[in-house]
Design a protein around this motif. Sequence first.
Motif, PDB file in Angstrom:
ATOM      1  N   ASP A  21       0.738  -1.098   0.050  1.00 39.07           N
ATOM      2  CA  ASP A  21      -0.230   0.030  -0.058  1.00 39.07           C
ATOM      3  C   ASP A  21       0.973   1.222   0.029  1.00 39.07           C
ATOM      4  O   ASP A  21       1.861   1.319   0.436  1.00 39.07           O
ATOM      5  CB  ASP A  21      -0.941   0.197   1.276  1.00 39.07           C
ATOM      6  CG  ASP A  21      -2.045  -0.979   1.338  1.00 39.07           C
ATOM      7  OD1 ASP A  21      -2.182  -1.626   0.296  1.00 39.07           O
ATOM      8  OD2 ASP A  21      -2.879  -0.831   2.297  1.00 39.07           O
ATOM      9  N   ASP A  34      -3.330   0.919  -3.513  1.00 38.86           N
ATOM     10  CA  ASP A  34      -3.046  -0.458  -3.065  1.00 38.86           C
ATOM     11  C   ASP A  34      -2.375  -1.342  -3.996  1.00 38.86           C
ATOM     12  O   ASP A  34      -3.162  -1.802  -5.289  1.00 38.86           O
ATOM     13  CB  ASP A  34      -4.259  -0.994  -2.441  1.00 38.86           C
ATOM     14  CG  ASP A  34      -4.195  -2.396  -1.951  1.00 38.86           C
ATOM     15  OD1 ASP A  34      -3.433  -3.294  -2.205  1.00 38.86           O
ATOM     16  OD2 ASP A  34      -5.221  -2.797  -1.097  1.00 38.86           O
ATOM     17  N   ASP A 190      -8.525  -1.741   0.915  1.00 38.68           N
ATOM     18  CA  ASP A 190      -9.334  -2.801   1.479  1.00 38.68           C
ATOM     19  C   ASP A 190      -8.873  -3.587   2.705  1.00 38.68           C
ATOM     20  O   ASP A 190      -9.547  -4.463   3.464  1.00 38.68           O
ATOM     21  CB  ASP A 190      -9.534  -3.738   0.455  1.00 38.68           C
ATOM     22  CG  ASP A 190      -8.412  -4.632   0.006  1.00 38.68           C
ATOM     23  OD1 ASP A 190      -7.304  -4.008   0.167  1.00 38.68           O
ATOM     24  OD2 ASP A 190      -8.618  -5.774  -0.700  1.00 38.68           O
ATOM     25  N   GLY A 191      -7.699  -3.523   3.032  1.00 42.85           N
ATOM     26  CA  GLY A 191      -7.040  -3.993   4.329  1.00 42.85           C
ATOM     27  C   GLY A 191      -7.707  -3.658   5.729  1.00 42.85           C
ATOM     28  O   GLY A 191      -7.973  -4.237   6.627  1.00 42.85           O
ATOM     29  N   ASP A 229      -4.297  -8.082   5.635  1.00 46.66           N
ATOM     30  CA  ASP A 229      -3.880  -7.429   4.467  1.00 46.66           C
ATOM     31  C   ASP A 229      -3.265  -6.140   5.035  1.00 46.66           C
ATOM     32  O   ASP A 229      -3.295  -5.554   6.123  1.00 46.66           O
ATOM     33  CB  ASP A 229      -5.001  -7.057   3.731  1.00 46.66           C
ATOM     34  CG  ASP A 229      -4.605  -6.796   2.108  1.00 46.66           C
ATOM     35  OD1 ASP A 229      -3.441  -6.614   1.816  1.00 46.66           O
ATOM     36  OD2 ASP A 229      -5.360  -6.141   1.406  1.00 46.66           O
ATOM     37  N   ASN A 230      -2.415  -5.428   4.217  1.00 47.23           N
ATOM     38  CA  ASN A 230      -1.718  -3.937   4.526  1.00 47.23           C
ATOM     39  C   ASN A 230      -2.998  -3.140   4.732  1.00 47.23           C
ATOM     40  O   ASN A 230      -4.137  -3.380   4.087  1.00 47.23           O
ATOM     41  CB  ASN A 230      -0.992  -3.667   3.359  1.00 47.23           C
ATOM     42  CG  ASN A 230       0.063  -4.456   2.725  1.00 47.23           C
ATOM     43  OD1 ASN A 230       0.291  -4.503   1.732  1.00 47.23           O
ATOM     44  ND2 ASN A 230       0.503  -5.201   3.681  1.00 47.23           N
ATOM     45  N   TRP A 266      -0.321  -9.751  -4.022  1.00 45.96           N
ATOM     46  CA  TRP A 266      -1.807  -9.429  -4.508  1.00 45.96           C
ATOM     47  C   TRP A 266      -1.547 -10.500  -5.855  1.00 45.96           C
ATOM     48  O   TRP A 266      -2.680 -10.233  -6.434  1.00 45.96           O
ATOM     49  CB  TRP A 266      -1.753  -8.116  -4.750  1.00 45.96           C
ATOM     50  CG  TRP A 266      -2.431  -7.191  -3.867  1.00 45.96           C
ATOM     51  CD1 TRP A 266      -2.368  -7.427  -2.508  1.00 45.96           C
ATOM     52  CD2 TRP A 266      -3.555  -6.356  -4.074  1.00 45.96           C
ATOM     53  NE1 TRP A 266      -3.164  -6.250  -1.930  1.00 45.96           N
ATOM     54  CE2 TRP A 266      -3.933  -5.812  -2.780  1.00 45.96           C
ATOM     55  CE3 TRP A 266      -4.337  -5.612  -5.344  1.00 45.96           C
ATOM     56  CZ2 TRP A 266      -5.056  -4.842  -2.907  1.00 45.96           C
ATOM     57  CZ3 TRP A 266      -5.171  -4.736  -5.059  1.00 45.96           C
ATOM     58  CH2 TRP A 266      -5.568  -4.223  -4.068  1.00 45.96           C
TER      59      TRP A 266
HETATM   60 MG    MG Z   1      -5.345  -4.466   0.002  1.00 47.04          MG
END
Ligand code: MG
Length: 277
Positions: A21, A34, A190-191, A229-230, A266
């Motif tokens: 990110d 991201d 989205d993390g 996730d990040n 990803w």
């Molecule tokens: Mg993400």
Amino acid sequence: MTRLVATGTTDVGRVRSSNEDAYFVGDSVFAVADGMGGHAAGEVAASTALEPIRALDGRVFGDATEALAALRDAVITANATVSRMAEDDPTYHGMGTTLTATLLEGARLHIAHVGDSRAYLLRDGKFSQITDDHTLVQHLIDEGQITREEAANHPQRSIITRAIGVSPEVDVDSMSLELQPDDILLLCSDGLTGVVDDRTIATTLAQRDDPDTTIETLVSLANDAGGPDNVTAVLLRYEDAAAARGTNGPTTVAIRTRHDDPGADWARKMGTFGAFG
Ligand code: MG
């Protein structure tokens, strides 16, 4: 007098070994990206995509149309640059990134968006997502095939249908918002939204803690939920300067940046790019 107070942070999370990110908090430009792709390519995609956005910082525009066009052009430039790098260098093949970028012009906030990072607005106690997710599950929701509740745990919820850098052409969503005093905007990856629900995010923003405290709280919420996730959050608060501590005068900005270990995974998203583009 009003001012925009802005701050951002990113965190690797609890599972990933690196952070792909990236974000930018400037004087008039604020963005989240991201990245995706193996071997640190996602980090390259995210940071490269932010460059043309960053270049707009502090620029003065004649009017709203010009400002929004400049922001959209910057996103298109970001896409062209990342996709060319991905094409030319095998190391970068298949890399891409989301990009949610905002530009302050007077009392207007222009927004350009591609991917599944999000912009939210908290205004008058009402919390709303103002960007669309370019994801498979959003597509299925729009088609009436699944409900929003089913989407939250859908096995393919991480598949995105639009991204920066995966094709020479990109379809950019954009909008302009007339800011009102006490507006709070959140840009995030989205993390955060994958593990923290909208109601919890809204409640956290509505506390109106110190901005740095707010974003640290959001990161902690994601990490407490497993931090798969990040996590990146950029907070913008449009405030009456008289009511705020410290500065007065037009549109001053508090800047805070933090760098964490970059890079992530990803790659599993990559094979499905463009499937619903
Ligand atoms: Mg993400």
